[in-house]
Scaffold this motif. Structure first.
Motif, PDB file in Angstrom:
ATOM      1  N   ASP A   1      39.864  -5.607  36.170  1.00 31.93           N
ATOM      2  CA  ASP A   1      40.589  -4.204  35.162  1.00 31.93           C
ATOM      3  C   ASP A   1      41.985  -4.199  35.909  1.00 31.93           C
ATOM      4  OD1 ASP A   1      38.315  -3.984  34.534  1.00 31.93           O
ATOM      5  OD2 ASP A   1      37.683  -2.326  35.996  1.00 31.93           O
ATOM      6  N   PHE A   2      42.974  -5.522  36.726  1.00 36.95           N
ATOM      7  CA  PHE A   2      43.773  -5.233  36.660  1.00 36.95           C
ATOM      8  C   PHE A   2      44.715  -6.393  35.724  1.00 36.95           C
ATOM      9  CE2 PHE A   2      42.831  -2.052  40.161  1.00 36.95           C
ATOM     10  CZ  PHE A   2      43.358  -0.863  40.293  1.00 36.95           C
TER      11      PHE A   2
ATOM     12  N   TYR B   1      47.350  -5.773  33.809  1.00 37.16           N
ATOM     13  CA  TYR B   1      47.729  -3.697  33.493  1.00 37.16           C
ATOM     14  C   TYR B   1      49.355  -3.320  33.073  1.00 37.16           C
ATOM     15  CZ  TYR B   1      45.824  -0.018  35.472  1.00 37.16           C
ATOM     16  OH  TYR B   1      45.653   1.658  35.861  1.00 37.16           O
TER      17      TYR B   1
ATOM     18  N   LEU C   1      38.990   2.023  39.622  1.00 36.11           N
ATOM     19  CA  LEU C   1      40.849   2.557  39.178  1.00 36.11           C
ATOM     20  C   LEU C   1      40.893   4.331  39.578  1.00 36.11           C
ATOM     21  CD1 LEU C   1      40.482   1.538  35.436  1.00 36.11           C
ATOM     22  CD2 LEU C   1      41.411   0.429  37.363  1.00 36.11           C
TER      23      LEU C   1
ATOM     24  N   LEU D   1      51.343   3.883  33.898  1.00 33.85           N
ATOM     25  CA  LEU D   1      50.361   2.482  34.149  1.00 33.85           C
ATOM     26  C   LEU D   1      48.915   2.395  33.529  1.00 33.85           C
ATOM     27  CD1 LEU D   1      51.281   1.662  37.940  1.00 33.85           C
ATOM     28  CD2 LEU D   1      52.282   1.154  36.188  1.00 33.85           C
ATOM     29  N   TYR D   2      48.002   1.531  33.095  1.00 34.39           N
ATOM     30  CA  TYR D   2      47.191   1.824  32.412  1.00 34.39           C
ATOM     31  C   TYR D   2      46.362   0.151  32.491  1.00 34.39           C
ATOM     32  CZ  TYR D   2      50.140   1.415  28.269  1.00 34.39           C
ATOM     33  OH  TYR D   2      51.358   1.008  26.984  1.00 34.39           O
ATOM     34  N   PRO D   3      45.055   0.436  32.218  1.00 30.01           N
ATOM     35  CA  PRO D   3      44.335  -0.869  32.115  1.00 30.01           C
ATOM     36  C   PRO D   3      44.665  -1.957  30.321  1.00 30.01           C
ATOM     37  CG  PRO D   3      43.139   0.543  33.188  1.00 30.01           C
ATOM     38  CD  PRO D   3      44.268   1.063  32.099  1.00 30.01           C
ATOM     39  N   GLU D   4      44.736  -2.399  30.491  1.00 30.13           N
ATOM     40  CA  GLU D   4      45.150  -2.970  28.932  1.00 30.13           C
ATOM     41  C   GLU D   4      44.183  -2.115  27.954  1.00 30.13           C
ATOM     42  OE1 GLU D   4      45.983  -7.558  26.752  1.00 30.13           O
ATOM     43  OE2 GLU D   4      44.764  -7.243  27.843  1.00 30.13           O
TER      44      GLU D   4
ATOM     45  N   GLU E   1      54.057  -4.723  30.776  1.00 30.85           N
ATOM     46  CA  GLU E   1      52.999  -5.499  31.499  1.00 30.85           C
ATOM     47  C   GLU E   1      52.580  -6.536  32.415  1.00 30.85           C
ATOM     48  OE1 GLU E   1      51.165  -7.019  28.645  1.00 30.85           O
ATOM     49  OE2 GLU E   1      52.183  -8.942  28.576  1.00 30.85           O
TER      50      GLU E   1
END
Length: 363
Positions: free
Chosen positions: A203-204, A207, A259, A322-325, A352
């Motif tokens: 998940d990271f 990012y 998260l 900040l957030y996941p792709e 990113e």
């Protein structure tokens, strides 16, 4: 355990007359912040950061052997033009690292540097700039002594970068970098940054960090002054303990991909950093009204849409979103619809997670 003396080298014959190198080094954004430092750029607490990909400094170092070694000799160009007001910082950097790089006085250098982000954007360029310069200096050391190992090369580059700007040591290598002794980070050191030792959860990967440029002016209080104010800060010791605790927590989170926990730690760290500024003596506030507006909008959007987006701050007014792709499209639409109006001239930068410094040219 690696000590400062490990980076000392003997004077050796200069076997190269001239040449040039060019490296890029990225900026980074700390998730667990360091605030407060001891002598010789030693951090008062450990920190960990995401290395960025697009916001970077590109520096070319050209060198020519000289006949005398009376002082350092260098020209400094920024975007191809002489930049005299940058020279004292480079002079001070050379003075700090001379004992580890005695060959510096043997050459005249032309340092030509540029940033991929606007110079007056409010994004600190000292980390990327000092890291890029340190990489070039290590390329010269390796040219003089080809036997040095890759591990030594990168450790010493991070070590040198730290002596120019503390957080620069986190811009040398790796997508997630820890700096400062911590019992749960293998190989961690106050002297240089180390790549995160565990496998980072999927998940990271990739990012996202969208940097909202709230205030592009020069900070009212320099980071150096801010760090110094931690020496007599009433909450300093507890803060240093908290940073160790949060680094332990975020290590687990980066491994397991939680998260929700990531958001809590990262946002708390950002607000704690600014709380330290507001409770020092003298006290100061680097956030702007629009910083707070953006934070509240992010909280509202996250709660209403159940999308794992969060913010962090450095020692300034700008907001790193900040957030996941996998939620990139929705978050960028939210930024365009609701947050751009709080940015100076509507400006923001999409970035990113990246991989650290890169060699561009070896001539």
């Amino acid at each position: 355990m690696i000590l400062e003396k490990n980076f000392l080298i003997q004077n050796q014959p200069i076997t190269i007359d001239n040449g040039s190198f060019q490296w890029s080094a990225p900026s980074n954004i700390a998730l667990v912040k360091y605030w407060g430092k001891k002598e010789n750029q030693i951090p008062a607490n450990p920190s960990i950061s995401f290395t960025l990909n697009n916001c970077k400094t590109i520096t070319k170092l050209a060198f020519v052997k000289r006949n005398n070694d009376s002082g350092f000799s260098f020209d400094l160009l920024f975007e191809g033009k002489p930049k005299e007001d940058f020279k004292p910082k480079i002079q001070k950097f050379f003075e700090r690292i001379e004992v580890y790089c005695p060959f510096l006085k043997e050459f005249h250098f032309t340092i030509d540097t540029q940033n991929t982000f606007p110079h007056s954007s409010g994004i600190a360029s000292s980390a990327s700039g000092m890291a890029a310069l340190a990489m070039n200096i290590m390329s010269l050391e390796k040219a003089l002594n080809p036997s040095i190992t890759e591990e030594y090369f990168y450790q010493k580059a991070s070590f040198l970068a730290r002596l120019g700007s503390g957080s620069a040591c986190r811009s040398v290598k790796g997508s997630v970098v820890a700096w400062g002794n911590h019992v749960e980070i293998a190989g961690s050191s106050d002297l240089f940054g180390v790549e995160f030792p565990s496998t980072i959860h999927q998940d990271f990967k990739n990012y996202q960090d969208t940097i909202l440029l709230v205030d592009k002016g020069e900070k009212q209080v320099s980071s150096t002054v801010g760090h110094d104010l931690m020496h007599n800060h009433p909450y300093a010791n507890r803060r240093f303990e908290q940073a160790h605790e949060n680094l332990s927590k975020i290590k687990t989170v980066l491994e397991n991909g939680n998260l929700d926990e990531f958001i809590k730690i990262v946002e708390s760290e950002a607000l704690t950093l600014h709380a330290m500024m507001m409770t020092s003596m003298p006290y100061f506030i680097l956030m702007k009204p629009n910083t707070l507006e953006i934070i509240n909008k992010i909280w509202k959007f996250r709660n209403e849409n159940n999308i794992p987006v969060c913010f962090t701050l450095d020692a300034g007014a700008n907001v790193h979103v900040l957030y996941p792709e996998n939620v990139k499209e929705k978050v960028l639409q939210f930024i365009k619809d609701e947050l751009v109006g709080y940015c100076q001239n509507g400006q923001y930068i999409c970035d990113e997670i990246g991989l650290g410094s890169q060699l561009i040219m070896d001539n």
